[in-house]
Design an enzyme around this catalytic site. Structure first.
Site, PDB file in Angstrom:
ATOM      1  N   TRP A 158     106.906  22.787  44.900  1.00  0.00           N
ATOM      2  CA  TRP A 158     107.375  21.576  45.576  1.00  0.00           C
ATOM      3  C   TRP A 158     108.390  21.969  46.637  1.00  0.00           C
ATOM      4  O   TRP A 158     109.227  22.837  46.390  1.00  0.00           O
ATOM      5  CB  TRP A 158     107.993  20.632  44.543  1.00  0.00           C
ATOM      6  CG  TRP A 158     108.096  19.217  45.004  1.00  0.00           C
ATOM      7  CD1 TRP A 158     109.216  18.600  45.448  1.00  0.00           C
ATOM      8  CD2 TRP A 158     107.051  18.250  45.090  1.00  0.00           C
ATOM      9  NE1 TRP A 158     108.953  17.309  45.802  1.00  0.00           N
ATOM     10  CE2 TRP A 158     107.605  17.061  45.590  1.00  0.00           C
ATOM     11  CE3 TRP A 158     105.690  18.271  44.804  1.00  0.00           C
ATOM     12  CZ2 TRP A 158     106.874  15.915  45.810  1.00  0.00           C
ATOM     13  CZ3 TRP A 158     104.957  17.129  45.016  1.00  0.00           C
ATOM     14  CH2 TRP A 158     105.541  15.969  45.499  1.00  0.00           C
TER      15      TRP A 158
ATOM     16  N   CYS B 193     113.826  23.398  44.619  1.00  0.00           N
ATOM     17  CA  CYS B 193     114.545  22.501  45.519  1.00  0.00           C
ATOM     18  C   CYS B 193     114.256  21.066  45.115  1.00  0.00           C
ATOM     19  O   CYS B 193     113.097  20.643  45.093  1.00  0.00           O
ATOM     20  CB  CYS B 193     114.101  22.755  46.956  1.00  0.00           C
ATOM     21  SG  CYS B 193     114.853  21.632  48.144  1.00  0.00           S
ATOM     22  N   VAL B 194     115.318  20.329  44.805  1.00  0.00           N
ATOM     23  CA  VAL B 194     115.209  18.910  44.468  1.00  0.00           C
ATOM     24  C   VAL B 194     116.037  18.151  45.502  1.00  0.00           C
ATOM     25  O   VAL B 194     117.239  18.373  45.621  1.00  0.00           O
ATOM     26  CB  VAL B 194     115.728  18.626  43.042  1.00  0.00           C
ATOM     27  CG1 VAL B 194     115.445  17.187  42.655  1.00  0.00           C
ATOM     28  CG2 VAL B 194     115.116  19.593  42.029  1.00  0.00           C
TER      29      VAL B 194
ATOM     30  N   GLU C 126     115.158   7.890  46.489  1.00  0.00           N
ATOM     31  CA  GLU C 126     115.663   6.541  46.267  1.00  0.00           C
ATOM     32  C   GLU C 126     115.827   6.188  44.793  1.00  0.00           C
ATOM     33  O   GLU C 126     116.387   5.144  44.470  1.00  0.00           O
ATOM     34  CB  GLU C 126     114.720   5.534  46.935  1.00  0.00           C
ATOM     35  CG  GLU C 126     114.679   5.685  48.440  1.00  0.00           C
ATOM     36  CD  GLU C 126     113.696   4.730  49.098  1.00  0.00           C
ATOM     37  OE1 GLU C 126     113.130   3.872  48.399  1.00  0.00           O
ATOM     38  OE2 GLU C 126     113.505   4.845  50.311  1.00  0.00           O
ATOM     39  N   THR C 127     115.325   7.020  43.897  1.00  0.00           N
ATOM     40  CA  THR C 127     115.391   6.705  42.469  1.00  0.00           C
ATOM     41  C   THR C 127     116.234   7.732  41.722  1.00  0.00           C
ATOM     42  O   THR C 127     116.655   8.744  42.282  1.00  0.00           O
ATOM     43  CB  THR C 127     113.979   6.683  41.852  1.00  0.00           C
ATOM     44  OG1 THR C 127     113.472   8.027  41.840  1.00  0.00           O
ATOM     45  CG2 THR C 127     113.040   5.782  42.643  1.00  0.00           C
TER      46      THR C 127
ATOM     47  N   HIS D 167     115.188   9.754  39.567  1.00  0.00           N
ATOM     48  CA  HIS D 167     114.357  10.910  39.223  1.00  0.00           C
ATOM     49  C   HIS D 167     115.100  12.213  39.528  1.00  0.00           C
ATOM     50  O   HIS D 167     115.055  13.165  38.754  1.00  0.00           O
ATOM     51  CB  HIS D 167     113.036  10.839  39.995  1.00  0.00           C
ATOM     52  CG  HIS D 167     112.107  11.966  39.745  1.00  0.00           C
ATOM     53  ND1 HIS D 167     111.393  12.090  38.571  1.00  0.00           N
ATOM     54  CD2 HIS D 167     111.767  13.027  40.508  1.00  0.00           C
ATOM     55  CE1 HIS D 167     110.649  13.184  38.626  1.00  0.00           C
ATOM     56  NE2 HIS D 167     110.860  13.776  39.798  1.00  0.00           N
TER      57      HIS D 167
END
Length: 167
Positions: A31, A89-90, A94-95, A97
């Site tokens: 990701w 990488c995160v 908007e949430t 999560h």
């Protein structure tokens, strides 16, 4: 400690020791590949520069940062690596999560390190936006892959140094 005033890859007090003869596993989250691939290449280059042979680097992918913990556990259980480097990488969305993934990967990789008595170099970016991630993956704030590899080398050397003194 992060700061916008310096390159985080240049903050070490002690030099990175020679890592000849050590084996490392590198896990890269798929990701955000424009970020994680850069970190993966930097981690591998850091290992090579410090004496690790290419054949002593196990380079694998996991789907995302959340899966880094289980991937690290697999490496700890099923390979003979001296240390593992996890790279992901995160980016805040908007949430909530983001919060759950960051907490899970941090706690999970720490648990692997302690359970298996193996250093895990933690190179997981947790940023507010894409630009912050790029700045830390080879941009103005250095490369977290380089930092995680350097930390892994230092921890393997420390483990071996302490173990030799106890023999």
């Amino acid at each position: 400690m992060a700061t916008s005033l310096k390159n985080l890859s240049d903050t070490a007090i002690q030099p990175i020791p020679n890592a000849t003869g050590y084996k490392f596993g590198i896990l890269v989250a798929e990701w955000n590949p424009e970020v994680t691939e850069s970190m993966g290449k930097a981690a591998k280059e850091t290992l090579l520069v410090h004496g690790v042979k290419p054949e002593d680097i196990l380079y694998k992918y996991v789907p995302g940062s959340y899966e880094l913990s289980l991937g690290a556990q697999y490496m700890a259980e099923y390979t003979d690596v001296d240390a593992i480097i996890v790279l992901g990488c995160v980016i805040q969305g908007e949430t909530r999560h983001f919060d759950y993934v960051c907490k899970a990967v941090t706690e999970g990789t720490n648990e692997v390190s302690l359970k298996y008595n193996i250093p895990v170099g933690f190179g997981v970016l947790t940023t507010e936006n894409q630009q912050q991630a790029l700045d830390r993956a080879g941009g103005k704030h250095g490369n977290k892959g380089d930092e995680a590899a350097g930390a892994a080398i230092k921890m393997v050397a420390l483990k071996h140094e302490i173990n030799q003194k106890n023999d």
